[in-house]
Design an enzyme around this catalytic site. Structure first.
Site, PDB file in Angstrom:
ATOM      1  N   GLN A 113       0.823  -1.213   0.000  1.00  0.00           N
ATOM      2  CA  GLN A 113       0.000   0.000   0.000  1.00  0.00           C
ATOM      3  C   GLN A 113       0.856   1.262   0.000  1.00  0.00           C
ATOM      4  OE1 GLN A 113      -2.342  -0.730   3.600  1.00  0.00           O
ATOM      5  NE2 GLN A 113      -0.539  -1.581   4.587  1.00  0.00           N
ATOM      6  N   ASP A 142       0.165  -0.328  13.532  1.00  0.00           N
ATOM      7  CA  ASP A 142       0.616   0.846  14.274  1.00  0.00           C
ATOM      8  C   ASP A 142       0.872   0.519  15.738  1.00  0.00           C
ATOM      9  OD1 ASP A 142      -2.047   1.293  15.743  1.00  0.00           O
ATOM     10  OD2 ASP A 142      -2.672   1.468  13.668  1.00  0.00           O
ATOM     11  N   ASP A 159      -8.293  -5.528  13.545  1.00  0.00           N
ATOM     12  CA  ASP A 159      -8.056  -4.083  13.398  1.00  0.00           C
ATOM     13  C   ASP A 159      -7.640  -3.823  11.945  1.00  0.00           C
ATOM     14  OD1 ASP A 159      -5.515  -1.820  14.819  1.00  0.00           O
ATOM     15  OD2 ASP A 159      -7.299  -1.428  13.615  1.00  0.00           O
TER      16      ASP A 159
END
EC number: 2.5.1.16
Lengths: 278, 278, 278, 278
Positions: free
Chosen positions: D34, D89, D158
């Site tokens: 990405q 993250d 997530d």
């Protein structure tokens, strides 16, 4: 065919914008008080904009109008006389009149052009303004509240943002006047902006109301077209506590956001919001 | 009062936008051929937008309309019969009719709604469409040119960008048809986009025209609302060379951009533009 | 993979923006004098931005740098000593040094961080700053010009827009100082913004220069990344007239915009520009 | 000094944008999977953007990370082994490790560059990745879940939005694999987008999970930097019902959004959301 790139942007803060595509401006005017526009947006349908800020849209108006109306009207056991300060679009009046016990709902709006534009271009929102139980009074809301004592069961302060004329609707003096304007067991609600961007305002208003009313509560709701999507409402009550409401007593009315099971949950605050009003 | 932030953006390239503030949409429509809008812009006044691209604005339309009209009409010694392909806003017709020797100016426009919108909302630009020397024909310009031989002294191709229906107006076959549609000493001009962003198009068109016409010239002008601000015009002529014009012969007409002393200077090309058409 | 929508917008006027897509910020700093950024833009390559306004880009810098340098340097028959006021990116110095007769080219720049950033991130533009004929002096250009008399054959004022510190470079007093700083047959050029958006400035500067110099000329050029795309340059000369240059004398140098045949054409002004300086 | 207008815009829908001012791009990269960027925004501090969509910001990351972690971890009476699918993250791992009973928290992330960028540029969020109870496994989450049976007490999905690689994380087959990957009394939560813009997705996921798990619940929370500001989480449980949690049992941990009194309120749904999952 290529569609024109025409975008309306609300500067929600100096560093953050909410921008949506429009197909046309349906109506624009500079009223005596503010810049008014009705836009046709692709995402939200027709949108009312005052002084460059989103007020209401067809797609999401039900959120705000239901939240600011039904919480107080189901907290008061018998609301007969209700006043709305601001809210010229008529959405709050429409929700209020879903309560059969209401005998009279007053719209106290300073800018009649907002009402006229809403009647003409936002009929879904303004439709109840012609109801026999509704009465529209074009006047300064602060003045009206100051001059009328012991008059209402519920007062709803459906104001624009605290810049310009609406600033006075967020002052201690105004809340004192609201106290006097309410009947002896009356209560009021005001929209008090975003817990993400307007913390000082929420804090100041909460403490002002708390110093005047025996019961003060803050509740939250979701409005996607307002800054942050999270909106707050501050409720001051002389007698009735929204957290003491008997849920089983709440009559079912036709709504798309508010429901009895949600009533108390609206008052459960994220920790960072509790911190603001501590 | 705070003005609403309402901006129109033309994506001049995928990575570059021209964005101007508008106060309202005066008129919007989906015609049979394209998306049409008349916007009220703060910087440029009323603006015509087709398929999301700026066509003309009140503030700067004189630049384009004078450049595409007076260069060819002062190059031809006696232009009596002139045709405009496209240009439904009427601006080119208006400039053409400033030439007294013109007996008839034809507007060949495929989309009558552009003409109607221009008449209604851009009267400063469309005002000459009702002149007795003007004649409007609603038809496909490519078809019209193909079907009419040896008819015009000057043809002006006032097209939209080469996407969609206007693509055909940039083809070799069209320029051949233009040649046949012109009289034996006729000449034509076409707008040919920006030397900064459309180099291949300029190159291809120039060479196509050069293979058909004995005299081919490229000239430039400045149009602030078009991509890059620098615009090109390709002129193909059977007999008369714009660089051989006797400047002293050029009659003074009422213009704001074009003047006789400028005529030849328009053909002096920056080196990088010469390279494109080499 | 979807590319991030990251756009830089220069508010060319309060109602008009130039917006281009960037992939990243290469360098950002608040210098002693201004906000500086080097951006990587998709359309134009690397771009230098000062106080939010485009100064120069890799794609189109040749336009501005050639126009402001070669017109004066080919007007003066023997330019040996040249000064550039502003222009810390080094592009004008690079163009000046293409002239073999130049013995010394001085860059008078107030903000050394512009030079350092240009050396590091815009080597194509700053490459000549290390030439033995170049000399960089970090100082206030207005002060420098006032303190040096009878020193230069050509002075080029490559300033930022007339807001903030650069305001003084557009004042009558500065032009008088430039006159004194030039040799007895010297000449100078200054960039004087857009005939479309800055008419008062062009008019005032032209008349100020005209009251000081015997020969005053205005010339135009295209710079797609500047407001309107049409830019003006005002030239004041003690002796030599750019319109009297013998084109055959102009030596061919390696340029992409300027060429001898273009020299005089740059001074042919559209009517509306003539009106500004009448 | 004027600040540069540099704005990042997420097209939350084709007709709606969230636009925030940035001062610089801290880091940009095209990873194997990405487009990744870390931006310095004025409103929210550092922001992680993947494929042009906001993932997390320093200002509001606590909302999402607490909501997706503490609801499931306080629903399960004794969560020892927890897996996070996605979330490179590190924010969810950080919240999980606030629970002392957790023995091991696994981060299953396909794109190691997200983790590296977060460690380097978002230390406040990634700080717990080096904890001895944390273990990072770089692999395809779908594959990992399919290959491991009866392994976890809690799984937290997530994920990014359901476009591109993350699409598989919203499929029936994935939820079946999650069921098998959980221990016999395990439970999982997945972020399931906005009730305002993604109604079909919420409906399909809820019914898919409901057909697999005995207990399925939807809860909501506010995340100002996500589309609409209102976000949903779908919880599937083999044994424990989040609505049956004994609030007095919930240990106080250091959080800014989640608190025990809020736990059940998160499951009180506005009527229009109830309609989606009916």
């Amino acid at each position: 065919m290529a569609e024109m790139e025409l975008w309306f942007t609300e500067q929600q803060t100096p560093d953050l914008g909410f921008t949506c595509k429009i197909t046309k401006t349906i109506y624009t005017a500079k009223t005596q008080y503010q810049d008014l526009a009705i836009l046709e947006t692709k995402q939200f349908g027709r949108m009312l904009v005052l002084d460059g800020a989103v007020q209401t849209t067809i797609a999401d108006e039900f959120c705000y109008h239901e939240l600011i109306s039904h919480v107080p009207l189901f907290t008061h056991p018998n609301p007969k006389k209700v006043a709305v300060i601001g809210g010229g679009d008529g959405g709050v009046i429409r929700e209020i009149l879903k309560h059969d016990e209401v005998e009279k709902a007053y719209l106290i709006e300073i800018d009649k052009e907002v009402i006229e534009a809403s009647k003409k271009y936002l009929p879904e929102i303004s439709c109840a303004l012609d109801d026999k139980r509704a009465e529209v009074i074009i006047t300064d809301g602060i003045k009206f509240v100051s001059e009328n004592k012991n008059m209402f069961d519920v007062i709803i302060v459906d104001s624009t943002d605290p810049v310009g004329p609406a600033v006075g609707l967020f002052q201690d003096s105004f809340y004192k006047a609201v106290f006097e304007c309410l009947k002896e067991d009356g209560l009021f609600v005001a929209q008090t902006e975003s817990p993400f961007y307007d913390q000082d305002l929420i804090k100041n208003v909460f403490h002002a109301v708390k110093s005047i009313f025996p019961i003060t509560r803050l509740y939250l709701g979701f409005i996607p077209t307002y800054p942050s999507g999270l909106w707050s409402f501050t409720l001051g009550s002389k007698k009735y506590d929204p957290l003491e409401v008997d849920i089983s007593r709440i009559k079912r009315i036709d709504t798309r956001y508010y429901n009895p099971e949600l009533h108390k949950a609206l008052f459960a605050l994220p920790t960072f919001v509790q911190e603001i009003i501590k």
